[in-house]
Design a protein around this motif. Structure first.
Motif, PDB file in Angstrom:
ATOM      1  N   ALA A   1      23.452  55.351  29.842  1.00 33.83           N
ATOM      2  CA  ALA A   1      24.057  56.667  30.007  1.00 33.83           C
ATOM      3  C   ALA A   1      24.449  57.248  28.658  1.00 33.83           C
ATOM      4  O   ALA A   1      24.286  58.445  28.409  1.00 33.83           O
ATOM      5  CB  ALA A   1      25.286  56.566  30.923  1.00 33.83           C
TER       6      ALA A   1
ATOM      7  N   SER B   1      21.609  47.058  43.465  1.00 36.56           N
ATOM      8  CA  SER B   1      22.804  47.304  44.275  1.00 36.56           C
ATOM      9  C   SER B   1      23.975  47.730  43.394  1.00 36.56           C
ATOM     10  O   SER B   1      24.778  48.580  43.767  1.00 36.56           O
ATOM     11  CB  SER B   1      23.161  46.071  45.101  1.00 36.56           C
ATOM     12  N   GLN B   2      24.059  47.141  42.202  1.00 34.82           N
ATOM     13  CA  GLN B   2      25.118  47.557  41.281  1.00 34.82           C
ATOM     14  C   GLN B   2      24.897  49.007  40.824  1.00 34.82           C
ATOM     15  O   GLN B   2      25.855  49.763  40.671  1.00 34.82           O
ATOM     16  CB  GLN B   2      25.151  46.618  40.072  1.00 34.82           C
ATOM     17  N   LEU B   3      23.640  49.368  40.682  1.00 35.68           N
ATOM     18  CA  LEU B   3      23.325  50.741  40.284  1.00 35.68           C
ATOM     19  C   LEU B   3      23.720  51.719  41.397  1.00 35.68           C
ATOM     20  O   LEU B   3      24.315  52.772  41.139  1.00 35.68           O
ATOM     21  CB  LEU B   3      21.838  50.875  39.987  1.00 35.68           C
TER      22      LEU B   3
ATOM     23  N   HIS C   1      25.981  51.313  43.581  1.00 33.65           N
ATOM     24  CA  HIS C   1      27.443  51.360  43.550  1.00 33.65           C
ATOM     25  C   HIS C   1      27.935  52.293  42.438  1.00 33.65           C
ATOM     26  O   HIS C   1      28.848  53.104  42.642  1.00 33.65           O
ATOM     27  CB  HIS C   1      27.956  49.935  43.323  1.00 33.65           C
ATOM     28  N   MET C   2      27.320  52.182  41.284  1.00 34.19           N
ATOM     29  CA  MET C   2      27.739  52.995  40.146  1.00 34.19           C
ATOM     30  C   MET C   2      27.460  54.476  40.382  1.00 34.19           C
ATOM     31  O   MET C   2      28.314  55.320  40.107  1.00 34.19           O
ATOM     32  CB  MET C   2      26.981  52.517  38.901  1.00 34.19           C
TER      33      MET C   2
ATOM     34  N   ALA D   1      19.000  36.850  36.996  1.00 32.34           N
ATOM     35  CA  ALA D   1      20.202  37.068  37.799  1.00 32.34           C
ATOM     36  C   ALA D   1      20.646  38.525  37.706  1.00 32.34           C
ATOM     37  O   ALA D   1      21.015  39.155  38.708  1.00 32.34           O
ATOM     38  CB  ALA D   1      21.318  36.137  37.324  1.00 32.34           C
ATOM     39  N   MET D   2      20.610  39.071  36.494  1.00 30.43           N
ATOM     40  CA  MET D   2      20.974  40.471  36.314  1.00 30.43           C
ATOM     41  C   MET D   2      19.994  41.364  37.062  1.00 30.43           C
ATOM     42  O   MET D   2      20.387  42.338  37.706  1.00 30.43           O
ATOM     43  CB  MET D   2      20.966  40.810  34.829  1.00 30.43           C
TER      44      MET D   2
ATOM     45  N   ALA E   1      30.009  55.907  42.623  1.00 32.15           N
ATOM     46  CA  ALA E   1      31.296  56.160  41.963  1.00 32.15           C
ATOM     47  C   ALA E   1      31.243  57.461  41.169  1.00 32.15           C
ATOM     48  O   ALA E   1      32.188  58.261  41.200  1.00 32.15           O
ATOM     49  CB  ALA E   1      31.642  54.985  41.047  1.00 32.15           C
ATOM     50  N   VAL E   2      30.140  57.672  40.464  1.00 32.48           N
ATOM     51  CA  VAL E   2      30.024  58.883  39.642  1.00 32.48           C
ATOM     52  C   VAL E   2      29.985  60.132  40.520  1.00 32.48           C
ATOM     53  O   VAL E   2      30.666  61.129  40.236  1.00 32.48           O
ATOM     54  CB  VAL E   2      28.757  58.812  38.766  1.00 32.48           C
TER      55      VAL E   2
ATOM     56  N   ALA F   1      21.192  55.600  32.786  1.00 30.22           N
ATOM     57  CA  ALA F   1      21.673  54.387  33.447  1.00 30.22           C
ATOM     58  C   ALA F   1      20.545  53.736  34.228  1.00 30.22           C
ATOM     59  O   ALA F   1      20.398  52.512  34.252  1.00 30.22           O
ATOM     60  CB  ALA F   1      22.850  54.716  34.359  1.00 30.22           C
TER      61      ALA F   1
ATOM     62  N   GLN G   1      23.867  49.709  32.145  1.00 31.18           N
ATOM     63  CA  GLN G   1      23.883  51.051  32.723  1.00 31.18           C
ATOM     64  C   GLN G   1      24.709  52.009  31.867  1.00 31.18           C
ATOM     65  O   GLN G   1      24.315  53.161  31.632  1.00 31.18           O
ATOM     66  CB  GLN G   1      24.431  50.988  34.152  1.00 31.18           C
TER      67      GLN G   1
ATOM     68  N   ILE H   1      20.634  41.672  40.955  1.00 25.39           N
ATOM     69  CA  ILE H   1      21.743  42.483  41.467  1.00 25.39           C
ATOM     70  C   ILE H   1      21.735  43.900  40.916  1.00 25.39           C
ATOM     71  O   ILE H   1      22.569  44.720  41.273  1.00 25.39           O
ATOM     72  CB  ILE H   1      23.092  41.825  41.142  1.00 25.39           C
ATOM     73  N   PHE H   2      20.754  44.199  40.043  1.00 26.05           N
ATOM     74  CA  PHE H   2      20.823  45.478  39.342  1.00 26.05           C
ATOM     75  C   PHE H   2      20.795  46.671  40.295  1.00 26.05           C
ATOM     76  O   PHE H   2      21.604  47.598  40.172  1.00 26.05           O
ATOM     77  CB  PHE H   2      19.685  45.598  38.328  1.00 26.05           C
TER      78      PHE H   2
ATOM     79  N   ALA I   1      26.358  38.492  35.694  1.00 27.84           N
ATOM     80  CA  ALA I   1      25.233  39.380  35.960  1.00 27.84           C
ATOM     81  C   ALA I   1      25.732  40.801  36.223  1.00 27.84           C
ATOM     82  O   ALA I   1      25.150  41.774  35.727  1.00 27.84           O
ATOM     83  CB  ALA I   1      24.421  38.876  37.148  1.00 27.84           C
TER      84      ALA I   1
END
Lengths: 206, 206
Positions: free
Chosen positions: B161, A190-192, A194-195, A183-184, A198-199, A161, B157, A187-188, B149
């Motif tokens: 994975a 912070s989204q990572l 977050h992910m 754009a991706m 979660a895991v 990931a 991600q 935010i990558f 995004a």
DNA sequence: GAATCCCCTTACCGGTTGGTAGGGACGTTG
DNA sequence: CAACGTCCCTACCAACCGGTAAGGGGATTC
């Protein structure tokens, strides 16, 4: 001692730097030492003078990267809880600076190729890194009872990931366009984070 | 029509099959057409007769893979909820059959290399596939409000994975040993399903 | 000023690369 | 039986590969 600085960076260091960039971009077989040398305004024999063989130069690039990965570990403060440290560590692997993107790409290439390139050095560079990640994951609340296989599988998934982004960047830019890719990119991280959270919070499969 | 089966599979198909295996293992630059031909007991001119250039042969392998990815979509039953369909789809990408491992490895190599290999065909093979994944993710409860995004970053991600495992398999076998790698292999799919579930359930970052 | 070392050069090596040219074996079609 | 297309071969090509050999310029050392 030598004179202060004959060149801003030593020729040898510039060679490794350029080799790292080109190996990351095109792969071991995709670049010739003559091309690396030409990029520096030298001949390939200048490279061979310093490193002897192409393999050795490649090995030094891998060594440099292994050193950086070890440095990542040292820089994560031990005070924080295990989940947060693992999160920080994984996020620290990425970022949009060229050397880090090169690192991700080179790691991916090494993982793809080292089996072919004579089962040599490459793997061992990664071993302590993977071991540390597994150890850290085991320390995360809820994961202490997971099997080795589960821990390793999860580490592999998380690394995928993390690194797939750097690897796929140029291709995705070609597909979605520059601004969408940017754009991706923005935010990558912070989204990572977050992910990963979660895991880790979900724990291993029961 | 032609005679029923002069060879169990047509020579041309065997060529593509062998090329797929070798390109996946060693990469475009890491294999020569002579080596592919030798593996089939032929000369490289037999390959060039059928495909003209090495690039064209490689392109046909990519086309075959793009077709398989499109087939994955068709085979997922539309009745199930979006989260489950996405989960099934991602898990269906992997498995330990050689053709699927080759597929993951080739996709990774293509993503790494196509920028260099003249920005050509490769990217477009992936575009509808990525678009479908984004659409499907948007349909998952909790994700409808996510930005493009965010959706794309999450898809990247998840793909990482999923595919990192196939890519890293041989290297990890070298590091951890055959039986440990096998143990990881056995539980990978279910652990992956569990992980995807956790990510989808968590929703995008707020 | 001669010797030495470092860094990099030109010249060259055998081997391999992707690709071209042309021919031969074989089955099908008139 | 002749003509033809399919399939694969040998022979060959220029370009490039990683690596070796040998030498030159320039600073340092004695």
């Amino acid at each position: 001692m030598a004179t202060a600085f004959k060149t801003s960076a030593s020729t040898r260091d510039r060679m490794i730097e350029e080799a790292r960039a080109l190996f990351a971009e095109r792969g071991f077989y995709g670049v010739s030492i003559a091309q690396i040398a030409a990029e520096l305004g030298l001949t390939k024999q200048a490279l061979l003078h310093h490193f002897g063989t192409k393999e050795r130069l490649y090995g030094l690039v891998l060594e440099q990267i292994a050193g950086e990965l070890a440095g990542l570990k040292a820089s994560s403060e031990p005070a924080a809880d295990a989940a947060r440290r693992l999160q920080d560590w994984l996020v620290a692997m990425i970022s949009d600076t060229p050397p880090r993107i090169e690192r991700s790409r080179l790691l991916m290439r090494e993982i793809l190729d080292n089996q072919v390139r004579a089962e040599r050095a490459g793997s061992w560079y990664l071993k302590p890194f993977l071991g540390d990640l597994v150890t850290m994951l085991r320390g995360v609340p809820g994961w202490s009872g997971a099997s080795d296989a589960q821990l390793r599988a999860t580490v592999v998934q998380l690394l995928g990931a993390v690194n797939y982004h750097a690897v796929s960047g140029p291709t995705f830019r070609g597909i979605f366009g520059t601004e969408a890719a940017q754009a991706m990119n923005d935010i990558f991280a912070s989204q990572l984070r977050h992910m990963v959270h979660a895991v880790l919070a979900a724990g291993p499969e029961v």
